[in-house]
Motif scaffolding. Structure first.
Motif, PDB file in Angstrom:
ATOM      1  N   ALA A  57      44.946  49.153  86.152  1.00 50.41           N
ATOM      2  CA  ALA A  57      43.485  49.700  86.001  1.00 50.41           C
ATOM      3  C   ALA A  57      43.812  51.105  86.162  1.00 50.41           C
ATOM      4  CB  ALA A  57      42.505  49.202  87.096  1.00 50.41           C
ATOM      5  N   SER A  93      38.484  43.921  81.329  1.00 49.16           N
ATOM      6  CA  SER A  93      38.713  45.190  81.894  1.00 49.16           C
ATOM      7  C   SER A  93      39.810  45.353  83.141  1.00 49.16           C
ATOM      8  CB  SER A  93      37.537  45.767  82.565  1.00 49.16           C
ATOM      9  OG  SER A  93      37.326  47.177  82.225  1.00 49.16           O
ATOM     10  N   GLY A 106      38.575  47.194  87.740  1.00 47.93           N
ATOM     11  CA  GLY A 106      37.755  46.978  86.323  1.00 47.93           C
ATOM     12  C   GLY A 106      37.799  48.375  85.596  1.00 47.93           C
ATOM     13  N   SER A 107      38.230  49.390  86.363  1.00 47.43           N
ATOM     14  CA  SER A 107      38.214  50.742  85.631  1.00 47.43           C
ATOM     15  C   SER A 107      39.295  51.106  84.659  1.00 47.43           C
ATOM     16  CB  SER A 107      38.196  51.992  86.934  1.00 47.43           C
ATOM     17  OG  SER A 107      38.304  53.123  86.162  1.00 47.43           O
ATOM     18  N   MET A 108      38.897  51.254  83.436  1.00 46.48           N
ATOM     19  CA  MET A 108      39.764  51.502  82.390  1.00 46.48           C
ATOM     20  C   MET A 108      39.478  52.637  81.660  1.00 46.48           C
ATOM     21  SD  MET A 108      42.681  49.368  82.329  1.00 46.48           S
ATOM     22  CE  MET A 108      43.293  48.647  80.881  1.00 46.48           C
ATOM     23  N   ARG A 131      36.264  54.138  81.829  1.00 38.27           N
ATOM     24  CA  ARG A 131      35.014  53.411  81.636  1.00 38.27           C
ATOM     25  C   ARG A 131      34.741  52.295  82.814  1.00 38.27           C
ATOM     26  NH1 ARG A 131      32.131  56.470  78.202  1.00 38.27           N
ATOM     27  NH2 ARG A 131      33.886  57.753  77.576  1.00 38.27           N
ATOM     28  N   GLU A 143      33.796  48.621  84.171  1.00 36.38           N
ATOM     29  CA  GLU A 143      33.907  47.260  83.444  1.00 36.38           C
ATOM     30  C   GLU A 143      32.805  46.547  82.829  1.00 36.38           C
ATOM     31  OE1 GLU A 143      35.426  44.691  86.567  1.00 36.38           O
ATOM     32  OE2 GLU A 143      33.446  44.054  87.396  1.00 36.38           O
ATOM     33  N   PRO A 180      31.717  49.627  78.377  1.00 38.15           N
ATOM     34  CA  PRO A 180      32.278  50.611  77.960  1.00 38.15           C
ATOM     35  C   PRO A 180      31.452  52.267  77.767  1.00 38.15           C
ATOM     36  CG  PRO A 180      32.583  49.013  76.123  1.00 38.15           C
ATOM     37  CD  PRO A 180      31.545  48.451  77.359  1.00 38.15           C
ATOM     38  N   CYS A 216      32.931  55.379  84.560  1.00 36.34           N
ATOM     39  CA  CYS A 216      33.280  54.952  85.806  1.00 36.34           C
ATOM     40  C   CYS A 216      33.113  56.163  86.918  1.00 36.34           C
ATOM     41  CB  CYS A 216      34.772  54.438  85.923  1.00 36.34           C
ATOM     42  SG  CYS A 216      35.461  54.241  87.749  1.00 36.34           S
TER      43      CYS A 216
END
Lengths: 308, 222
Positions: free
Chosen positions: A166, A237, B163-165, B168, B170, B173, B177
């Motif tokens: 992540a 995600s 879940g941070s990608m 953004r 999770e 999108p 975040c």
């Protein structure tokens, strides 16, 4: 029957630990849990039981752990902070210990918007790091939040999760350090497909001395199909699946895809065993528990140690 | 400000169906800023309802008025002279405005025409975002002026979660975040080491410890 954590004994004895995942059924049938127990028995040291994963209502993790315990396995109770406030979490920790459960994995949990109860109130009273700290204080100081004494502290080996894939990447090791400082004895990671990135993260963890402070188990999930790989890459995600993995899955005929998924998984475990600081592997074969034995055997990790 | 959005017209029509003389009551404060219940929106809603009634041949009196602030008694009292004329009030105030009117005029049913949403800011024209939960214990100085309690989907005080990608969240999108923003901002200040601290569990008694909250300021009382 010795009532301590088998996982803890393997790790403290310097062994390379093997854990697997068992998803409870979407119903009240204990036979599903017991069937999975038989698939995993003697192939792994401990079995994680997921807690309403992807926010879909299932049999409670504590109940399924208790069934596994009675069947003679060493369960790892996964607990998410999504559904319970600090009163319920602390109460369930005591209950789990009373039932003979000896491992807990403290998690935030998948957001409830993904599951079959999107109208639910998300609790998130504690976060996963605070939860680890609360369990550690209950165990080591015999106190709950606020300082009241327990008549008997819980006996639990405390785990937390880490996701090296992540963002923001540089912060991921800081977060790992916080979890370990909060009291995590062991760490289970998100599924690893990008080994280069994982090795970089382990290097950073090693530089901070974290690999000496907690047992880190690398997570793996065997792929069933290129479709599954693409779904995980695009829809889940925090998941990092390199294109070459997808190409490799696409490059074999359909009837051989599951075999290829297992091959990749076995190769990953073999490479993980060479990564400095790695103390074990956590196999998450999603609704595919029957292949765990083959994976463990082919990775050269059988027989599992036996204790009195 | 407090933000809100007008309920669907069919739902409003259903709620007011039992009544014949209706006052559509706007508020010129927060809900005017978010274009949900100000003078303009009040006039438009009243006109839409009159037209719908006329089309269906219903014999209904629908009039409108907008108060400067529906949540302040000094303004609500201005309805004293006219309220008797109506058998219901359709309020475009926030939940606080609706209840302030209900509290003062106990004989008349008050019907909410908007869904009160959140404490937020106007980010752009026609674009409002939630930024405060009113937790009663502000921690913004720790987090670079970005509130994880209001803006992280899991209210983490020790984030970001796994879940941070790409900055953004999770859950969607389109959602930034909050923890990625916090990390970026503290990095800019050279204060990232602050996040090595483990922030303890939040004291929620400041928000929900004793029923509805009140502020009493003797220095402000006459």
């Amino acid at each position: 029957m010795n009532n301590s954590s088998k996982l803890k004994r393997v790790l403290e004895g310097g062994g390379f630990a093997v854990t697997a995942e068992c998803g409870p059924p979407r119903g009240a049938n204990s036979d599903v849990v017991l069937k999975k127990a038989e698939m995993l028995r003697n192939n792994v040291d401990a079995v994680n039981v997921t807690d309403n994963q992807t926010a879909i209502v299932r049999m409670s993790s504590i109940a399924a752990c208790s069934l596994l315990k009675t069947a003679g396995l060493d369960p790892v109770l996964q607990m998410v902070v999504r559904d319970r406030n600090r009163i319920a979490l602390q109460s369930d920790i005591l209950g789990a210990s009373a039932l003979g459960i000896r491992n807990v994995l403290c998690l935030s949990g998948d957001h409830h918007i993904f599951g079959n109860q999107p109208q639910a109130m998300g609790v998130f009273d504690l976060d996963s790091i605070q939860f680890v700290q609360v369990v550690r204080t209950m165990r080591d100081e015999g106190k709950i939040l606020g300082g009241d004494d327990l008549s008997q502290p819980p006996d639990l080996f405390i785990g937390a999760a880490a996701n090296p894939f992540a963002d923001p990447f540089d912060f991921r090791v800081i977060r790992l350090a916080k979890k370990i400082r909060a009291g995590a004895d062991f760490i289970q990671t998100q599924c690893i497909y990008n080994l280069d990135r994982f090795e970089r993260w382990m290097g950073m963890a090693g530089d901070r001395g974290l690999t000496d402070k907690a047992y880190i188990l690398g997570g793996v999930t065997p792929l069933k199909s290129p479709g599954m790989a693409k779904y995980m890459k695009n829809k889940v995600s925090g998941m990092d699946i390199p294109d070459e993995i997808i190409k490799r899955m696409e490059g074999v005929p359909k009837y051989k895809q599951r075999e290829e998924g297992i091959n990749i998984c076995v190769e990953t475990i073999r490479r993980l065993r060479e990564v400095p600081g790695i103390k074990g592997v956590h196999i998450m074969a999603i609704e595919w528990e029957e292949v765990v034995g083959e994976i463990v055997e082919r990775a050269g990790l059988l027989p599992r140690p036996v204790f009195d | 400000m407090i933000t809100g959005e007008q309920k669907p017209i069919d739902e409003i029509r259903e709620m007011i169906a039992p009544y014949k003389r209706i006052l559509v009551l706007g508020c010129a404060s927060c809900v005017a800023e978010c274009a949900a219940g100000g003078e303009k929106e009040t006039a438009m809603l009243a006109s839409t309802l009159r037209m719908a009634a006329k089309m269906k041949g219903e014999d209904v009196l629908i009039e409108e008025k907008t108060l400067d602030r529906q949540c302040v008694r000094d303004f609500v009292i201005l309805l004293d002279d006219i309220i008797e004329k109506y058998d219901a009030v359709l309020s475009l105030g926030c939940g606080a405005g609706v209840q302030a009117v209900a509290e003062m005029f106990t004989e008349v049913p008050i019907i909410p025409a908007i869904n009160t949403e959140f404490l937020g800011e106007t980010r752009d024209q026609g674009y409002w975002v939630e930024s405060c939960l009113g937790c009663g214990d502000c921690m913004l100085h720790h987090f670079g002026g970005i509130c994880p309690v209001a803006r992280c989907s899991k209210q983490l005080l020790n984030g970001p979660c796994g879940g941070s990608m790409d900055g953004r969240c999770e859950i969607n999108p389109d959602v930034k975040c909050a923890w990625h923003l916090i990390v970026d901002r503290l990095t800019k200040f050279g204060a990232l080491d602050r996040l090595e601290n483990i922030y303890p569990p939040k004291d929620w008694s400041r928000k929900q410890g004793g029923g509805p909250r009140k502020i009493v300021r003797e220095d402000q009382q006459k």
